[in-house]
Write a protein that holds these residues in place. Sequence first.
Motif, PDB file in Angstrom:
ATOM      1  N   SER A 208       0.653 -38.783 -16.359  1.00 45.15           N
ATOM      2  CA  SER A 208      -0.761 -39.074 -16.612  1.00 45.15           C
ATOM      3  C   SER A 208      -1.451 -37.764 -16.986  1.00 45.15           C
ATOM      4  CB  SER A 208      -1.425 -39.703 -15.383  1.00 45.15           C
ATOM      5  OG  SER A 208      -1.452 -38.773 -14.316  1.00 45.15           O
ATOM      6  N   LEU A 209      -2.681 -37.865 -17.463  1.00 41.64           N
ATOM      7  CA  LEU A 209      -3.455 -36.703 -17.899  1.00 41.64           C
ATOM      8  C   LEU A 209      -4.702 -36.605 -17.036  1.00 41.64           C
ATOM      9  CD1 LEU A 209      -3.272 -34.554 -20.221  1.00 41.64           C
ATOM     10  CD2 LEU A 209      -4.855 -36.010 -21.504  1.00 41.64           C
ATOM     11  N   ASP A 210      -4.892 -35.459 -16.346  1.00 40.33           N
ATOM     12  CA  ASP A 210      -6.064 -35.341 -15.482  1.00 40.33           C
ATOM     13  C   ASP A 210      -7.281 -34.910 -16.287  1.00 40.33           C
ATOM     14  OD1 ASP A 210      -5.899 -32.601 -15.893  1.00 40.33           O
ATOM     15  OD2 ASP A 210      -5.100 -32.146 -13.910  1.00 40.33           O
ATOM     16  N   HIS A 211      -8.410 -34.737 -15.599  1.00 42.18           N
ATOM     17  CA  HIS A 211      -9.665 -34.412 -16.289  1.00 42.18           C
ATOM     18  C   HIS A 211      -9.650 -33.024 -16.916  1.00 42.18           C
ATOM     19  CE1 HIS A 211     -11.674 -38.068 -15.010  1.00 42.18           C
ATOM     20  NE2 HIS A 211     -11.297 -37.839 -13.761  1.00 42.18           N
ATOM     21  N   ASP A 212      -8.767 -32.160 -16.448  1.00 39.15           N
ATOM     22  CA  ASP A 212      -8.645 -30.814 -17.017  1.00 39.15           C
ATOM     23  C   ASP A 212      -7.553 -30.758 -18.089  1.00 39.15           C
ATOM     24  OD1 ASP A 212     -10.615 -29.737 -15.321  1.00 39.15           O
ATOM     25  OD2 ASP A 212      -9.159 -29.547 -13.690  1.00 39.15           O
ATOM     26  N   HIS A 213      -7.098 -31.940 -18.537  1.00 30.72           N
ATOM     27  CA  HIS A 213      -6.070 -32.049 -19.571  1.00 30.72           C
ATOM     28  C   HIS A 213      -4.756 -31.383 -19.138  1.00 30.72           C
ATOM     29  CE1 HIS A 213      -9.831 -32.744 -21.846  1.00 30.72           C
ATOM     30  NE2 HIS A 213      -9.087 -33.630 -22.493  1.00 30.72           N
ATOM     31  N   GLN A 214      -4.430 -31.562 -17.861  1.00 26.86           N
ATOM     32  CA  GLN A 214      -3.150 -31.115 -17.331  1.00 26.86           C
ATOM     33  C   GLN A 214      -2.268 -32.334 -17.070  1.00 26.86           C
ATOM     34  OE1 GLN A 214      -2.358 -27.762 -17.023  1.00 26.86           O
ATOM     35  NE2 GLN A 214      -4.358 -27.484 -18.015  1.00 26.86           N
ATOM     36  N   TRP A 215      -0.967 -32.188 -17.331  1.00 26.37           N
ATOM     37  CA  TRP A 215      -0.043 -33.305 -17.173  1.00 26.37           C
ATOM     38  C   TRP A 215       0.426 -33.416 -15.722  1.00 26.37           C
ATOM     39  CZ3 TRP A 215      -0.059 -36.551 -20.997  1.00 26.37           C
ATOM     40  CH2 TRP A 215      -0.307 -36.095 -22.305  1.00 26.37           C
ATOM     41  N   ILE A 216       0.450 -34.652 -15.210  1.00 23.43           N
ATOM     42  CA  ILE A 216       0.902 -34.936 -13.846  1.00 23.43           C
ATOM     43  C   ILE A 216       2.057 -35.930 -13.927  1.00 23.43           C
ATOM     44  CG2 ILE A 216       0.268 -35.836 -11.583  1.00 23.43           C
ATOM     45  CD1 ILE A 216      -2.652 -35.176 -12.281  1.00 23.43           C
ATOM     46  N   LEU A 217       3.228 -35.524 -13.441  1.00 19.14           N
ATOM     47  CA  LEU A 217       4.391 -36.411 -13.473  1.00 19.14           C
ATOM     48  C   LEU A 217       4.209 -37.522 -12.449  1.00 19.14           C
ATOM     49  CD1 LEU A 217       7.212 -37.005 -14.607  1.00 19.14           C
ATOM     50  CD2 LEU A 217       8.153 -35.553 -12.789  1.00 19.14           C
ATOM     51  N   LYS A 218       4.273 -38.776 -12.923  1.00 20.95           N
ATOM     52  CA  LYS A 218       4.058 -39.935 -12.058  1.00 20.95           C
ATOM     53  C   LYS A 218       5.353 -40.660 -11.704  1.00 20.95           C
ATOM     54  CE  LYS A 218      -0.477 -40.090 -11.653  1.00 20.95           C
ATOM     55  NZ  LYS A 218      -1.149 -40.086 -10.331  1.00 20.95           N
ATOM     56  N   HIS A 219       6.271 -40.771 -12.665  1.00 22.49           N
ATOM     57  CA  HIS A 219       7.484 -41.554 -12.441  1.00 22.49           C
ATOM     58  C   HIS A 219       8.658 -40.899 -13.155  1.00 22.49           C
ATOM     59  CE1 HIS A 219       5.065 -44.857 -10.833  1.00 22.49           C
ATOM     60  NE2 HIS A 219       4.270 -44.703 -11.866  1.00 22.49           N
ATOM     61  N   SER A 220       9.842 -41.055 -12.554  1.00 29.68           N
ATOM     62  CA  SER A 220      11.085 -40.606 -13.160  1.00 29.68           C
ATOM     63  C   SER A 220      12.113 -41.725 -13.007  1.00 29.68           C
ATOM     64  CB  SER A 220      11.579 -39.324 -12.487  1.00 29.68           C
ATOM     65  OG  SER A 220      12.827 -38.926 -13.030  1.00 29.68           O
ATOM     66  N   ILE A 221      12.623 -42.231 -14.133  1.00 27.85           N
ATOM     67  CA  ILE A 221      13.569 -43.348 -14.130  1.00 27.85           C
ATOM     68  C   ILE A 221      14.906 -42.822 -14.628  1.00 27.85           C
ATOM     69  CG2 ILE A 221      13.995 -45.701 -14.943  1.00 27.85           C
ATOM     70  CD1 ILE A 221      10.962 -45.725 -15.748  1.00 27.85           C
ATOM     71  N   CYS A 222      15.913 -42.871 -13.803  1.00 21.74           N
ATOM     72  CA  CYS A 222      17.221 -42.321 -14.147  1.00 21.74           C
ATOM     73  C   CYS A 222      17.923 -43.221 -15.161  1.00 21.74           C
ATOM     74  CB  CYS A 222      18.067 -42.178 -12.894  1.00 21.74           C
ATOM     75  SG  CYS A 222      19.695 -41.449 -13.208  1.00 21.74           S
ATOM     76  N   ILE A 223      18.421 -42.621 -16.241  1.00 17.46           N
ATOM     77  CA  ILE A 223      19.121 -43.389 -17.274  1.00 17.46           C
ATOM     78  C   ILE A 223      20.379 -44.046 -16.701  1.00 17.46           C
ATOM     79  CG2 ILE A 223      20.335 -43.221 -19.478  1.00 17.46           C
ATOM     80  CD1 ILE A 223      17.305 -42.963 -19.695  1.00 17.46           C
ATOM     81  N   ASP A 224      21.042 -43.398 -15.756  1.00 15.57           N
ATOM     82  CA  ASP A 224      22.254 -43.978 -15.166  1.00 15.57           C
ATOM     83  C   ASP A 224      21.976 -45.318 -14.508  1.00 15.57           C
ATOM     84  OD1 ASP A 224      23.705 -41.823 -16.002  1.00 15.57           O
ATOM     85  OD2 ASP A 224      23.559 -40.746 -14.100  1.00 15.57           O
ATOM     86  N   ASP A 225      20.734 -45.515 -14.043  1.00 16.42           N
ATOM     87  CA  ASP A 225      20.399 -46.796 -13.424  1.00 16.42           C
ATOM     88  C   ASP A 225      20.477 -47.940 -14.426  1.00 16.42           C
ATOM     89  OD1 ASP A 225      20.016 -45.502 -11.065  1.00 16.42           O
ATOM     90  OD2 ASP A 225      17.839 -45.392 -11.239  1.00 16.42           O
ATOM     91  N   PHE A 226      20.159 -47.647 -15.697  1.00 14.15           N
ATOM     92  CA  PHE A 226      20.266 -48.688 -16.720  1.00 14.15           C
ATOM     93  C   PHE A 226      21.728 -49.076 -16.929  1.00 14.15           C
ATOM     94  CE2 PHE A 226      16.100 -47.034 -17.745  1.00 14.15           C
ATOM     95  CZ  PHE A 226      15.407 -48.165 -18.129  1.00 14.15           C
TER      96      PHE A 226
END
Length: 285
Positions: A208-226
């Motif tokens: 997501s993008l905060d009000h100061d235009h900094q990136w915040i990692l919200k989710h990580s989905i492992c490709i191996d799970d697919f």
Amino acid sequence: MLHQIVGGRFVESYSKLLPFQPTGRDVLDYCNSLLLILHRSSVPSQYYVCNPATKQCVAIPMNPNHLDPIYAVLAFNPVESPPNNTNNNYKIVRFASAASTASVTHPPELDVFSSVTGKWVNHPVPLQPEPELYGFKWLCKSVYLDGVLYMLSYTKYLLCFDLSADNLNPRAVKLTNKGKALGVGFIGMSKDCFYYSNHVENAILVWSLDHDHQWILKHSICIDDFVWFHHRRILDRYRLSPLLMPCALHPSSEVIFIAIPRLIFSYNLKTNQFNVFYILQENRI
């Protein structure tokens, strides 16, 4: 079959409003229930904005300076339209033809059509940093949220334009470069929040993008799970796991859609559950 029925009804809902029979490639953009459609075979080409829910369709005058009208996006939020007014308050936005050849002395330009004024207005949009951004190309996919239009450039910047400001307050935000990303990525909106997602090394990451235009990692989905989820029947057989890319977000649920050729998965970000959402028939492209 259900997808075919629903899809057929949706196409019928807007095609009846048009003075010509549209194809899928004629739909340029969709934004909060409005469709931007291009009649390519008319001379000159003609834009139409359709609302299938209210059965309204408006022809938009073409800007004579638009040599190629296909790179246009729609900006619409029902909240911004006056109450008890059947006329939708929307804007059509496209880069002027000079964007791909912009320079320090000739910055890129946006042409904006307003349904309120019925006119196109040209806006110079100087962006920083100049050496990396001038002469850029952009992706047609856009997100409109809280008056701001977000677009991606192939130089891996998020371009932000405040359509409520006279000068559009242009801003370029460098995309997060954590790891080795595949391609530019995907932008979308869910629950009135802006997100950016990409396939990075062995995971699908969502920021997501905060009000100061900094990136915040919200989710990580492992490709191996697919691969595990599909028991290696599709991803290993065709060796398509490197091609897994995020393609859409559910507007009201915490679900992301991830695609490979011929196949779309849905993934619930809260429950970590996969589902096969759609499989293209063997004889279809």
